[in-house]
Scaffold this active site. Structure first.
Site, PDB file in Angstrom:
ATOM      1  N   GLY A   1      34.921 -45.059  95.056  1.00 54.23           N
ATOM      2  CA  GLY A   1      34.045 -44.747  93.939  1.00 54.23           C
ATOM      3  C   GLY A   1      33.387 -43.383  94.092  1.00 54.23           C
ATOM      4  N   ASP A   2      32.649 -42.972  93.074  1.00 55.94           N
ATOM      5  CA  ASP A   2      31.882 -41.720  93.077  1.00 55.94           C
ATOM      6  C   ASP A   2      32.767 -40.481  93.201  1.00 55.94           C
ATOM      7  OD1 ASP A   2      29.413 -43.313  93.234  1.00 55.94           O
ATOM      8  OD2 ASP A   2      29.976 -43.633  95.329  1.00 55.94           O
TER       9      ASP A   2
ATOM     10  N   LYS B   1      34.742 -39.174  88.231  1.00 56.38           N
ATOM     11  CA  LYS B   1      35.540 -39.594  87.068  1.00 56.38           C
ATOM     12  C   LYS B   1      34.870 -39.231  85.757  1.00 56.38           C
ATOM     13  CE  LYS B   1      35.490 -43.842  88.636  1.00 56.38           C
ATOM     14  NZ  LYS B   1      34.923 -43.590  89.976  1.00 56.38           N
TER      15      LYS B   1
ATOM     16  N   HIS C   1      28.400 -42.906  85.713  1.00 58.28           N
ATOM     17  CA  HIS C   1      29.220 -41.704  85.585  1.00 58.28           C
ATOM     18  C   HIS C   1      28.304 -40.551  85.197  1.00 58.28           C
ATOM     19  CE1 HIS C   1      33.302 -43.930  84.941  1.00 58.28           C
ATOM     20  NE2 HIS C   1      32.780 -44.091  86.127  1.00 58.28           N
TER      21      HIS C   1
ATOM     22  N   THR D   1      24.527 -53.822  94.186  1.00 55.95           N
ATOM     23  CA  THR D   1      23.467 -53.117  93.461  1.00 55.95           C
ATOM     24  C   THR D   1      22.400 -54.070  92.943  1.00 55.95           C
ATOM     25  OG1 THR D   1      24.745 -53.263  91.403  1.00 55.95           O
ATOM     26  CG2 THR D   1      25.014 -51.269  92.734  1.00 55.95           C
TER      27      THR D   1
ATOM     28  N   THR E   1      34.003 -54.453  95.320  1.00 56.34           N
ATOM     29  CA  THR E   1      33.309 -54.855  94.107  1.00 56.34           C
ATOM     30  C   THR E   1      33.907 -56.175  93.622  1.00 56.34           C
ATOM     31  OG1 THR E   1      32.468 -54.027  91.989  1.00 56.34           O
ATOM     32  CG2 THR E   1      34.807 -53.610  92.479  1.00 56.34           C
TER      33      THR E   1
ATOM     34  N   PRO F   1      21.865 -42.909  99.474  1.00 56.60           N
ATOM     35  CA  PRO F   1      22.677 -41.826 100.041  1.00 56.60           C
ATOM     36  C   PRO F   1      24.089 -42.311 100.332  1.00 56.60           C
ATOM     37  CG  PRO F   1      21.148 -42.689 101.686  1.00 56.60           C
ATOM     38  CD  PRO F   1      20.773 -43.324 100.377  1.00 56.60           C
TER      39      PRO F   1
END
Length: 435
Positions: A17-18, A21, A46, A134, A244, A309
């Site tokens: 991820g991150d 995109k 995003h 999360t 996930t 972070p």
């Protein structure tokens, strides 16, 4: 039968991820008539930079920034009505027309307050063994979907059915909350009242998304399918259990949007020029030294939703090779190349040592990955700045050599290179829609 020729592209994160995109989807949206989210929820953001202004989208597809582009939230998304409407209001306050250009699948699974309560209580109970969720109810909502007890968007408009299904599912979750997790129960009346209060605002956007996407394909309209998270977080193919709760590989676009797989003609894999990971889980090329800190600082590596972070490390070509195979990647987009500017040397992961044997692709499962020792190849860095460069030939020689080695290790061509956060800071070698 499709009467006109359309071209449809799936954008997938190839790491944890991150990868950037959002910027690329926003840039590609200039070539499409529709952008589709097909999995995940509001657990990933995003980040877009448009003319120096920062915008974070969590549920709404990045194409919403473009007039004339219709955005779709497909059935594979787990939807928090509260989070969606809050995001709509934020965008409308910035002057964007959202409601007339957003369609929400009537069969999306709902995220409701008891999902959030269960999510948070579980993480608190696990202590140091937590996965790093999360806490937004994503996992528990997917659990309800698979267990066939979920409430869906269409249930919001049938109060009697909503009450009947809510009573059954809340009986289960309150038992788990009070008897197993040691938490407080959730009030059925509060859940119902909140949901019914939000339903009227949601109603005009609720559609049969699958059918409408089929019509657009018949009309020859280009579609962009926007993945969330990354392939190495996929619930099946990622570093399980540090993953996930949804399938985030390219194949999920078909099931999560309700389109046939033959409609997905090109898969663009997004990857940083280095590697990052948020939360727990194995990370073979992780840097816990001053270089890792440097990458995090220059790359501004903090989660767009949680602010957590990100852990940073060298580019892992063997992990990317797994993603290339899983997704049928047509071409790569390398982002954040500029973060590597100024390094004297750069390491690139080409494989692992596992029990004394060399492996050139990421193993399956967190336990196996944790035992893998990265095999690194050293390449010369570059002192020149790559920020904002839009022509490949103008990149420093060593930057080009680095990119060429990345493509060689991964076995797939590089079609795009991002040299900054703005949509215009992009090098195009082959355009996914025009090439």
């Amino acid at each position: 039968m499709i009467r006109k020729m359309s071209k449809n592209v799936v954008v997938i994160g190839t790491q944890w991820g991150d990868e950037g995109k959002g910027k690329i989807v926003d840039w590609l949206a200039e070539s499409v008539q529709g952008v589709v989210r097909f999995q995940g929820g509001h657990n990933a953001g995003h980040t877009l930079w448009i003319n120096g202004k920062k915008t974070i989208l969590r549920l709404i597809p990045s194409g919403i920034m473009h007039d004339g582009v219709t955005c779709f939230i497909g059935n594979g998304v787990v939807l928090s009505p509260e989070a969606l409407l809050r995001e709509i209001e934020e965008l409308e306050a910035a002057g964007l027309d959202v409601r007339s250009r957003l369609q929400v699948s009537e069969i999306c699974t709902l995220i409701l307050p008891y999902h959030v309560a269960v999510d948070k209580a579980r993480e608190a109970r696990k202590g140091e063994g937590k996965i790093g969720t999360t806490g937004r109810g994503i996992g528990p909502a997917y659990e309800d979907k698979v267990a066939r007890r979920a409430l869906r968007v269409q249930d919001l408009f049938n109060p009697a059915l909503f009450d009947e299904k809510l009573a059954e599912v809340l009986d289960y979750h309150n038992f788990v909350l009070t008897q197993y997790l040691g938490a407080e129960p959730v009030s059925a009346n509060e859940v119902r009242d909140q949901a019914m209060a939000l339903a009227p605002a949601l109603a005009p956007m609720v559609r049969d998304v699958s059918s409408n996407l089929f019509v657009l394909q018949q009309e020859g309209k280009n579609l962009l399918f926007e993945g969330a998270q990354g392939a190495l977080l996929d619930v099946d193919h990622g570093t399980y259990p540090f993953v996930t709760s949804s399938n985030c590989v390219a194949g999920a676009a078909s099931a999560g949007a309700g389109v046939g797989p033959q409609a997905l003609q090109y898969v663009l894999g997004i990857t940083k020029a280095y590697t990052t990971r948020v939360g727990s889980g194995p990370f073979p090329t992780e840097l816990v030294d001053e270089i890792g800190t440097r990458l995090a600082t220059i790359g501004k590596e903090f989660g767009s939703v949680t602010g957590r972070p990100r852990r940073c490390g060298w580019f892992d070509g063997a992990a990317l090779k797994r993603s290339v195979r899983l997704n049928g990647i047509s071409g790569l987009c390398i982002t954040k190349l500029d973060v590597l500017d100024g390094l004297e040397t750069i390491q690139l992961g080409v494989g692992y040592r596992v029990n004394g044997e060399f492996r050139d692709v990421l193993p399956y499962g967190a336990h196996a990955v944790a035992q893998a020792q990265a095999v690194l190849e050293e390449l010369p860095g570059w002192t020149e700045s790559t920020v904002g460069i839009t022509e490949y030939s103008k990149l420093p020689v060593n930057a080009r050599r680095y990119l060429e080695r990345v493509a060689e290790v991964c076995g797939v061509p590089i079609d795009l290179v991002s040299t900054g956060p703005d949509r215009n800071e992009t090098i195009v070698l082959r355009h996914p829609f025009k090439g």
